[in-house]
Enzyme design. Structure first.
Site, PDB file in Angstrom:
ATOM      1  N   VAL A  58       2.554  10.801 -11.847  1.00  0.00           N
ATOM      2  CA  VAL A  58       1.572   9.925 -12.477  1.00  0.00           C
ATOM      3  C   VAL A  58       1.059  10.613 -13.735  1.00  0.00           C
ATOM      4  CG1 VAL A  58      -0.703   8.851 -12.232  1.00  0.00           C
ATOM      5  CG2 VAL A  58       0.876   8.865 -10.292  1.00  0.00           C
ATOM      6  N   ASP A  64       1.107  23.715  -7.508  1.00  0.00           N
ATOM      7  CA  ASP A  64      -0.056  23.249  -6.746  1.00  0.00           C
ATOM      8  C   ASP A  64       0.225  23.612  -5.293  1.00  0.00           C
ATOM      9  OD1 ASP A  64      -2.570  21.519  -6.905  1.00  0.00           O
ATOM     10  OD2 ASP A  64      -1.441  20.373  -5.441  1.00  0.00           O
ATOM     11  N   ALA A 121      -2.043  14.632 -15.608  1.00  0.00           N
ATOM     12  CA  ALA A 121      -0.900  14.133 -14.838  1.00  0.00           C
ATOM     13  C   ALA A 121      -0.923  14.772 -13.462  1.00  0.00           C
ATOM     14  CB  ALA A 121       0.402  14.475 -15.541  1.00  0.00           C
ATOM     15  N   LYS A 122      -0.088  14.304 -12.584  1.00  0.00           N
ATOM     16  CA  LYS A 122       0.100  14.960 -11.287  1.00  0.00           C
ATOM     17  C   LYS A 122       1.422  14.502 -10.713  1.00  0.00           C
ATOM     18  CE  LYS A 122      -1.965  17.693  -8.282  1.00  0.00           C
ATOM     19  NZ  LYS A 122      -2.860  18.819  -8.542  1.00  0.00           N
ATOM     20  N   GLY A 123       2.079  15.397  -9.984  1.00  0.00           N
ATOM     21  CA  GLY A 123       3.314  15.025  -9.304  1.00  0.00           C
ATOM     22  C   GLY A 123       3.202  15.396  -7.844  1.00  0.00           C
TER      23      GLY A 123
END
Ligand code: NAD
Length: 418
Positions: free
Chosen positions: A62, A148, A107-109
């Site tokens: 995202v 993360d 963002a983040k995955g």
């Protein structure tokens, strides 16, 4: 209001945006744009397992906003990853980058998987296929992932390699949090804890307390927590308690952080460290001290235990450790809370330094990294304090005001294309 477990993180994130926007009068159209992530991607990741079978994992990426620069986020491998969680985390990254004023969006995955049950080679194949599926949507000018939960420098090295092999040359600036040997930055491993210690020191000064001799309790003695403790100890503070998932230790005259770190490395826990009383995590949260550092998980300080907190300052090394109900109780008690988007932004700040260094192939000394980090954390802390004073807001609301204000300004100046 809903209890901590029933929160939908995406709804919480949108509500936080709306609240900040109404405090600082952001136009409705801009709020509407920021409520919606720029891109939401879901990919299937077919992966050959060691026994020859095929497993198809689901991955998300995202990108919430890119008005201030390429998107910056982390990739999480966890069985409970959901799209809504990834959206919320991407939004929070936008605000975190904006509050420290580094030129990134958020963002983040995430990949739904259980890395604890996977071999290294399965993780490598899954990571490389995930990278391939997203190859046109990540990159030094588009989206720069970082580690993360359950991803680490090795995973970042596989992403660098996959991306670089496809592009035909080494491109280290595609991710941050890499090993130093493939373009990582000195000081990155300690950056989150160092940044948190710096803002805790500043908060002590705001409250008229000398860091020299200030008492500190750290809940969650992992990477972020142990480094925060180490740096605060080097500033003269006394670390009186530490904990991890197995329990806590308390020593009124002060723990020796290096020795506790060594004990945890050898035994897997802080528990059992010599000359300390054993305490529970709940008891640690209620200790009388100058600074409490929640550095474990989200939703740690809740409606149920906030009234028992006796710390003067909370410096949130963890993401989301305080629920909104707990924040209201802490406000009533006069506890000065330095919120996560500011207190743990040291990590993304040094990630930014890593990206700058990788782009130029010109690497800095650790002292240079640390002194630039110090300057950004102190400046950002002072900006949030000034905003808090301007409207008599708490530090969390003030941090969101600063961050949302910066992003909204960029959106308004750029306008809506076409
Ligand atoms: P970590 O895995 O290194 O450490 C987490 C520690 O918390 C471990 O010691 C674990 O035993 C302990 N813990 C787990 N459950 C606990 C519980 N119920 N009570 C007490 N302790 C418990 O992780 P980390 O990288 O230090 O991350 C910790 C927090 O900081 C997370 O919220 C993370 O999102 C946040 N954070 C970390 C970074 C970073 O660069 N490491 C950056 C930004 C935010």
């Amino acid at each position: 209001m809903a209890d901590a477990e029933s929160y939908n993180p995406r709804e919480v994130a949108v509500e936080q945006l709306a609240n900040a926007a109404s405090r600082i009068d952001v136009p409705e159209a801009v709020v509407e744009k920021l409520k919606h992530p720029k891109r939401i991607m879901q990919v299937s990741i077919p992966t050959r397992m060691d026994d020859g079978s095929l497993k198809v994992f689901t991955g998300y990426l995202v990108q919430h906003n890119m008005d201030r620069g390429p998107a910056k986020g982390c990739i999480r491998y966890h069985p409970q990853v959901t799209m809504d969680e990834v959206i919320a985390l991407a939004m929070w990254m936008t605000w975190k980058c904006a509050v420290v004023n580094i030129p990134y969006g958020g963002a983040k995955g995430g990949v739904v998987c259980n890395p604890k049950e996977m071999s290294l080679s399965e993780l490598e194949r899954m990571t490389r296929r995930f990278t391939s599926e997203l190859i046109d949507f990540i990159g030094p000018q588009i989206d720069i992932p970082a580690p993360d939960v359950y991803t680490n420098p090795q995973v970042m090295a596989w992403i660098v390699d996959t991306y670089s092999m496809n592009k035909g040359h080494l491109i280290p600036a595609v991710v941050t949090g890499k090993p130093v040997e493939v373009g990582g930055s000195l000081g990155r491993n300690e950056a989150t804890g160092r940044g948190c210690a710096i803002v805790a020191r500043e908060a002590l000064s705001t409250q008229g307390i000398d860091v020299n001799g200030a008492t500190v309790a750290v809940q969650g003695f992992g990477n972020a927590g142990s480094v925060t403790a180490k740096v605060l100890e080097s500033m003269g503070a006394t670390i009186i308690a530490a904990s991890d998932s197995r329990g806590g230790i308390h020593c009124g005259s002060g723990l020796h952080v290096e020795a506790v770190t060594k004990h945890k490395a050898e035994t897997g826990t802080v528990v059992g460290f010599d000359a300390c009383d054993e305490i529970t995590n709940e008891e640690l949260l209620a200790l009388e001290c100058d600074v409490l550092v929640p550095a474990a998980l989200e939703n740690t300080i809740t409606e149920a235990n906030a009234a028992a907190v006796r710390a003067k300052i909370i410096a949130e090394a963890a993401n989301g450790p305080t629920t909104p109900e707990a924040q209201a109780i802490l406000d009533d008690k006069g506890v000065f809370v330095v919120p996560d988007i500011l207190a743990n932004a040291g990590g993304v700040t040094v990630s930014y330094f890593e990206w700058v260094q990788g782009g130029q192939m010109f690497f800095w000394s650790e002292d240079e990294v640390n002194s630039r980090l110090e300057a950004i954390m102190v400046r950002s802390y002072n900006e949030v304090v000034a905003e808090a004073k301007r409207g008599n807001w708490n530090m969390r609301d003030a941090a969101f005001n600063v961050a949302v204000g910066r992003v909204a300004k960029a959106v308004m100046l750029r306008g809506i294309y076409p």
